[in-house]
Scaffold this motif. Structure first.
Motif, PDB file in Angstrom:
ATOM      1  N   MET A  30       1.275  29.762 -13.794  1.00  9.91           N
ATOM      2  CA  MET A  30       0.564  29.346 -12.589  1.00  9.91           C
ATOM      3  C   MET A  30      -0.799  29.999 -12.574  1.00  9.91           C
ATOM      4  SD  MET A  30       1.722  29.735  -8.634  1.00  9.91           S
ATOM      5  CE  MET A  30       2.218  31.429  -8.847  1.00  9.91           C
ATOM      6  N   THR A  31      -1.802  29.261 -12.241  1.00 12.77           N
ATOM      7  CA  THR A  31      -3.140  29.813 -12.099  1.00 12.77           C
ATOM      8  C   THR A  31      -3.239  30.515 -10.769  1.00 12.77           C
ATOM      9  OG1 THR A  31      -4.067  28.032 -13.425  1.00 12.77           O
ATOM     10  CG2 THR A  31      -5.583  29.268 -12.041  1.00 12.77           C
ATOM     11  N   TRP A  37      -0.171  23.933  -6.556  1.00  9.77           N
ATOM     12  CA  TRP A  37       0.396  22.927  -7.448  1.00  9.77           C
ATOM     13  C   TRP A  37      -0.579  21.769  -7.615  1.00  9.77           C
ATOM     14  CZ3 TRP A  37       6.080  22.276  -5.310  1.00  9.77           C
ATOM     15  CH2 TRP A  37       6.712  23.526  -5.357  1.00  9.77           C
ATOM     16  N   ILE A  75      10.445  31.540 -11.909  1.00 13.67           N
ATOM     17  CA  ILE A  75       9.532  30.811 -12.783  1.00 13.67           C
ATOM     18  C   ILE A  75       8.121  31.040 -12.292  1.00 13.67           C
ATOM     19  CG2 ILE A  75       8.842  28.549 -13.658  1.00 13.67           C
ATOM     20  CD1 ILE A  75      11.499  29.309 -14.681  1.00 13.67           C
ATOM     21  N   ASP A  76       7.313  31.714 -13.077  1.00 14.04           N
ATOM     22  CA  ASP A  76       5.920  31.964 -12.702  1.00 14.04           C
ATOM     23  C   ASP A  76       5.085  30.779 -13.155  1.00 14.04           C
ATOM     24  OD1 ASP A  76       3.632  33.125 -11.776  1.00 14.04           O
ATOM     25  OD2 ASP A  76       3.387  34.492 -13.464  1.00 14.04           O
ATOM     26  N   ALA A  77       5.305  29.677 -12.479  1.00 17.82           N
ATOM     27  CA  ALA A  77       4.657  28.422 -12.870  1.00 17.82           C
ATOM     28  C   ALA A  77       4.708  27.479 -11.689  1.00 17.82           C
ATOM     29  CB  ALA A  77       5.381  27.799 -14.077  1.00 17.82           C
ATOM     30  N   THR A  78       4.016  26.351 -11.835  1.00 23.16           N
ATOM     31  CA  THR A  78       4.145  25.312 -10.825  1.00 23.16           C
ATOM     32  C   THR A  78       5.390  24.498 -11.124  1.00 23.16           C
ATOM     33  OG1 THR A  78       2.642  23.971 -12.147  1.00 23.16           O
ATOM     34  CG2 THR A  78       1.691  25.207 -10.314  1.00 23.16           C
TER      35      THR A  78
END
Length: 241
Positions: A1-2, A89, A63-66
Protein backbone atom coordinates in the motif's frame (compact mmCIF):
# COMPACT_ATOMS: atom_id res chain seq x y z
CA UNK A 1 0.00 0.00 0.00
CA UNK A 2 1.26 3.46 -0.80
CA UNK A 3 1.37 5.46 2.40
CA UNK A 4 1.35 9.23 2.57
CA UNK A 5 4.19 10.83 4.53
CA UNK A 6 4.99 14.41 5.36
CA UNK A 7 6.50 15.49 2.07
CA UNK A 8 5.22 19.03 2.14
CA UNK A 9 8.67 20.52 1.72
CA UNK A 10 9.88 17.78 -0.57
CA UNK A 11 12.62 16.76 1.83
CA UNK A 12 10.82 14.76 4.54
CA UNK A 13 12.92 12.59 6.84
CA UNK A 14 11.25 9.18 6.53
CA UNK A 15 12.86 7.72 9.64
CA UNK A 16 11.76 10.69 11.72
CA UNK A 17 8.25 10.49 10.34
CA UNK A 18 8.08 6.84 11.30
CA UNK A 19 9.19 7.65 14.83
CA UNK A 20 6.63 10.44 15.07
CA UNK A 21 3.86 8.18 13.82
CA UNK A 22 4.59 5.53 16.43
CA UNK A 23 4.82 8.15 19.17
CA UNK A 24 1.65 10.07 18.32
CA UNK A 25 -0.54 7.47 16.60
CA UNK A 26 -1.27 4.64 19.02
CA UNK A 27 -4.39 2.48 19.07
CA UNK A 28 -7.16 4.21 20.99
CA UNK A 29 -8.67 1.62 23.38
CA UNK A 30 -12.25 2.82 22.93
CA UNK A 31 -11.96 2.46 19.15
CA UNK A 32 -10.41 -1.00 19.54
CA UNK A 33 -13.34 -2.06 21.72
CA UNK A 34 -15.83 -0.82 19.14
CA UNK A 35 -14.05 -2.76 16.39
CA UNK A 36 -13.94 -5.91 18.51
CA UNK A 37 -17.67 -5.65 19.18
CA UNK A 38 -18.39 -5.20 15.47
CA UNK A 39 -16.30 -8.28 14.64
CA UNK A 40 -18.59 -10.34 16.84
CA UNK A 41 -17.49 -13.89 17.51
CA UNK A 42 -15.28 -14.14 14.42
CA UNK A 43 -12.17 -16.20 15.06
CA UNK A 44 -10.34 -15.62 11.77
CA UNK A 45 -9.97 -12.01 10.66
CA UNK A 46 -8.44 -10.43 7.56
CA UNK A 47 -6.95 -6.99 8.22
CA UNK A 48 -6.39 -5.11 4.97
CA UNK A 49 -3.96 -2.25 5.35
CA UNK A 50 -2.29 -3.86 8.39
CA UNK A 51 -3.41 -1.07 10.66
CA UNK A 52 -2.78 -0.70 14.37
CA UNK A 53 -6.13 -2.06 15.50
CA UNK A 54 -5.58 -5.76 14.87
CA UNK A 55 -7.27 -7.77 17.65
CA UNK A 56 -4.89 -9.84 19.75
CA UNK A 57 -7.38 -12.50 20.79
CA UNK A 58 -8.12 -13.84 17.30
CA UNK A 59 -6.29 -15.34 14.34
CA UNK A 60 -5.46 -12.30 12.21
CA UNK A 61 -4.07 -12.28 8.68
CA UNK A 62 -2.67 -8.82 8.02
CA UNK A 63 -2.16 -7.62 4.46
CA UNK A 64 -0.21 -4.39 4.03
CA UNK A 65 -1.83 -3.72 0.70
CA UNK A 66 -5.00 -2.52 -0.92
CA UNK A 67 -7.89 -4.93 -1.37
CA UNK A 68 -8.46 -4.96 -5.12
CA UNK A 69 -6.95 -8.41 -5.73
CA UNK A 70 -6.81 -10.54 -2.59
CA UNK A 71 -4.87 -13.84 -2.81
CA UNK A 72 -7.45 -15.89 -0.91
CA UNK A 73 -10.22 -18.32 -1.79
CA UNK A 74 -13.86 -17.43 -1.40
CA UNK A 75 -15.18 -17.36 2.18
CA UNK A 76 -11.74 -17.83 3.73
CA UNK A 77 -12.30 -15.58 6.76
CA UNK A 78 -14.97 -15.19 9.41
CA UNK A 79 -14.60 -11.39 9.25
CA UNK A 80 -12.56 -8.63 7.63
CA UNK A 81 -11.50 -5.19 8.79
CA UNK A 82 -9.68 -2.13 7.55
CA UNK A 83 -8.82 1.04 9.46
CA UNK A 84 -8.01 4.43 7.95
CA UNK A 85 -7.28 2.70 4.65
CA UNK A 86 -10.18 2.77 2.16
CA UNK A 87 -9.30 6.28 0.96
CA UNK A 88 -5.99 4.91 -0.32
CA UNK A 89 -7.51 2.20 -2.54
CA UNK A 90 -7.33 2.81 -6.26
CA UNK A 91 -10.64 1.04 -6.93
CA UNK A 92 -12.90 1.21 -3.89
CA UNK A 93 -15.76 -0.80 -5.35
CA UNK A 94 -13.53 -3.63 -6.50
CA UNK A 95 -11.72 -3.66 -3.17
CA UNK A 96 -14.95 -3.95 -1.20
CA UNK A 97 -16.21 -6.66 -3.55
CA UNK A 98 -13.00 -8.58 -2.89
CA UNK A 99 -13.43 -8.18 0.86
CA UNK A 100 -16.93 -9.61 0.62
CA UNK A 101 -15.75 -12.45 -1.62
CA UNK A 102 -13.22 -13.74 0.91
CA UNK A 103 -15.31 -13.02 4.03
CA UNK A 104 -18.19 -15.06 5.41
CA UNK A 105 -19.25 -12.61 8.09
CA UNK A 106 -18.92 -8.94 8.98
CA UNK A 107 -16.76 -6.40 7.19
CA UNK A 108 -15.71 -3.63 9.57
CA UNK A 109 -14.41 -0.30 8.24
CA UNK A 110 -13.00 2.53 10.35
CA UNK A 111 -12.96 5.73 8.31
CA UNK A 112 -14.01 9.38 8.34
CA UNK A 113 -17.15 10.96 6.95
CA UNK A 114 -15.94 13.54 4.42
CA UNK A 115 -19.13 15.56 4.90
CA UNK A 116 -18.14 16.25 8.52
CA UNK A 117 -14.38 16.70 8.29
CA UNK A 118 -14.60 20.47 7.74
CA UNK A 119 -17.04 20.94 10.64
CA UNK A 120 -14.11 20.70 13.05
CA UNK A 121 -12.80 23.95 14.57
CA UNK A 122 -9.40 23.45 12.92
CA UNK A 123 -11.00 24.53 9.63
CA UNK A 124 -10.99 28.09 10.98
CA UNK A 125 -7.19 28.08 11.13
CA UNK A 126 -6.15 25.45 8.59
CA UNK A 127 -8.92 25.43 5.96
CA UNK A 128 -6.72 24.04 3.18
CA UNK A 129 -5.62 21.14 5.36
CA UNK A 130 -9.14 20.01 6.16
CA UNK A 131 -10.51 20.72 2.69
CA UNK A 132 -7.91 18.41 1.19
CA UNK A 133 -8.51 15.86 3.93
CA UNK A 134 -12.24 15.85 3.19
CA UNK A 135 -11.56 15.16 -0.49
CA UNK A 136 -9.44 12.13 0.35
CA UNK A 137 -12.19 10.11 2.00
CA UNK A 138 -14.90 8.32 0.00
CA UNK A 139 -18.49 9.25 0.78
CA UNK A 140 -20.20 6.92 3.21
CA UNK A 141 -23.02 6.47 0.70
CA UNK A 142 -20.51 5.24 -1.88
CA UNK A 143 -19.16 2.64 0.56
CA UNK A 144 -22.68 1.52 1.43
CA UNK A 145 -23.65 1.30 -2.25
CA UNK A 146 -20.65 -0.91 -2.96
CA UNK A 147 -21.87 -3.23 -0.20
CA UNK A 148 -25.52 -2.98 -1.21
CA UNK A 149 -26.11 -6.73 -0.90
CA UNK A 150 -25.20 -6.49 2.79
CA UNK A 151 -26.93 -4.91 5.73
CA UNK A 152 -24.75 -1.85 6.41
CA UNK A 153 -24.82 0.07 9.68
CA UNK A 154 -22.91 3.27 10.37
CA UNK A 155 -21.90 4.21 13.91
CA UNK A 156 -20.31 7.50 14.83
CA UNK A 157 -17.45 6.91 17.27
CA UNK A 158 -17.11 9.42 20.09
CA UNK A 159 -13.52 10.62 20.42
CA UNK A 160 -12.36 10.59 24.06
CA UNK A 161 -10.64 13.55 25.70
CA UNK A 162 -7.48 11.47 26.17
CA UNK A 163 -7.46 9.95 22.66
CA UNK A 164 -4.00 8.54 21.88
CA UNK A 165 -4.57 8.07 18.14
CA UNK A 166 -3.40 11.51 17.10
CA UNK A 167 -5.39 12.51 14.03
CA UNK A 168 -6.51 16.13 14.14
CA UNK A 169 -9.83 15.60 15.92
CA UNK A 170 -8.07 13.66 18.69
CA UNK A 171 -6.91 17.07 19.94
CA UNK A 172 -10.36 18.65 19.99
CA UNK A 173 -9.81 19.70 23.62
CA UNK A 174 -6.02 20.02 23.48
CA UNK A 175 -5.36 22.47 20.63
CA UNK A 176 -1.82 23.22 21.81
CA UNK A 177 -0.82 19.73 20.74
CA UNK A 178 -1.20 20.78 17.10
CA UNK A 179 1.60 23.30 17.57
CA UNK A 180 3.93 20.29 17.99
CA UNK A 181 5.61 19.52 14.63
CA UNK A 182 5.79 15.84 15.53
CA UNK A 183 2.05 15.65 16.05
CA UNK A 184 1.46 17.26 12.66
CA UNK A 185 3.93 14.99 10.90
CA UNK A 186 2.09 11.97 12.27
CA UNK A 187 -1.16 13.11 10.63
CA UNK A 188 -1.28 12.79 6.85
CA UNK A 189 -3.75 15.69 6.67
CA UNK A 190 -0.86 18.11 7.19
CA UNK A 191 1.09 16.47 4.38
CA UNK A 192 -1.57 17.50 1.91
CA UNK A 193 -0.50 21.15 1.77
CA UNK A 194 2.73 22.95 0.95
CA UNK A 195 5.07 24.11 3.69
CA UNK A 196 4.07 27.76 3.44
CA UNK A 197 0.37 26.94 3.86
CA UNK A 198 1.12 24.69 6.82
CA UNK A 199 3.22 27.41 8.49
CA UNK A 200 0.48 29.99 7.94
CA UNK A 201 -2.09 27.64 9.47
CA UNK A 202 0.07 26.93 12.52
CA UNK A 203 0.72 30.64 12.99
CA UNK A 204 -3.02 31.36 12.88
CA UNK A 205 -3.72 28.72 15.52
CA UNK A 206 -0.86 29.92 17.73
CA UNK A 207 -2.13 33.50 17.54
CA UNK A 208 -5.66 32.41 18.42
CA UNK A 209 -4.39 30.50 21.44
CA UNK A 210 -2.11 33.27 22.68
CA UNK A 211 -4.80 35.93 22.28
CA UNK A 212 -7.48 33.85 23.97
CA UNK A 213 -9.58 33.82 20.80
CA UNK A 214 -9.62 30.02 20.67
CA UNK A 215 -10.82 29.68 24.25
CA UNK A 216 -13.51 32.31 23.79
CA UNK A 217 -14.89 30.40 20.82
CA UNK A 218 -14.17 26.79 21.78
CA UNK A 219 -13.00 26.75 25.39
CA UNK A 220 -15.94 24.63 26.53
CA UNK A 221 -14.32 21.71 24.70
CA UNK A 222 -11.49 21.68 27.23
CA UNK A 223 -13.77 19.98 29.75
CA UNK A 224 -15.90 17.96 27.33
CA UNK A 225 -15.24 14.24 27.90
CA UNK A 226 -15.93 13.16 24.31
CA UNK A 227 -16.34 14.74 20.90
CA UNK A 228 -18.45 13.49 18.02
CA UNK A 229 -16.56 14.39 14.88
CA UNK A 230 -16.12 12.73 11.51
CA UNK A 231 -14.93 9.32 12.74
CA UNK A 232 -17.28 6.46 11.83
CA UNK A 233 -17.39 2.68 11.98
CA UNK A 234 -19.21 0.93 9.15
CA UNK A 235 -20.23 -2.69 9.60
CA UNK A 236 -21.51 -4.75 6.69
CA UNK A 237 -23.28 -8.00 7.57
CA UNK A 238 -24.38 -10.53 4.94
CA UNK A 239 -28.16 -10.60 4.65
CA UNK A 240 -29.82 -13.88 5.64
CA UNK A 241 -30.29 -16.18 2.66
Amino acid sequence: MTRTTDGSAGDADSARIGQDHRKYRRPEPSFARAIAKALGDARTVLDVGAGSYEPTDREVTAIDATAEDLPFADDTFDAAMTTFSVHEWGDLERGLAELRRVTRGPIVILTCDPDRVEDFWLAEYAPEVLATEARRYPALARIAAALADDEVTTTRLPIPFTCVDGFSEAYYARPERLLDPGARRADAAWSSVDEMTARRSVAALRTALESGEWDRAHGALRTQPTFEGSLVLLTAQPRPA
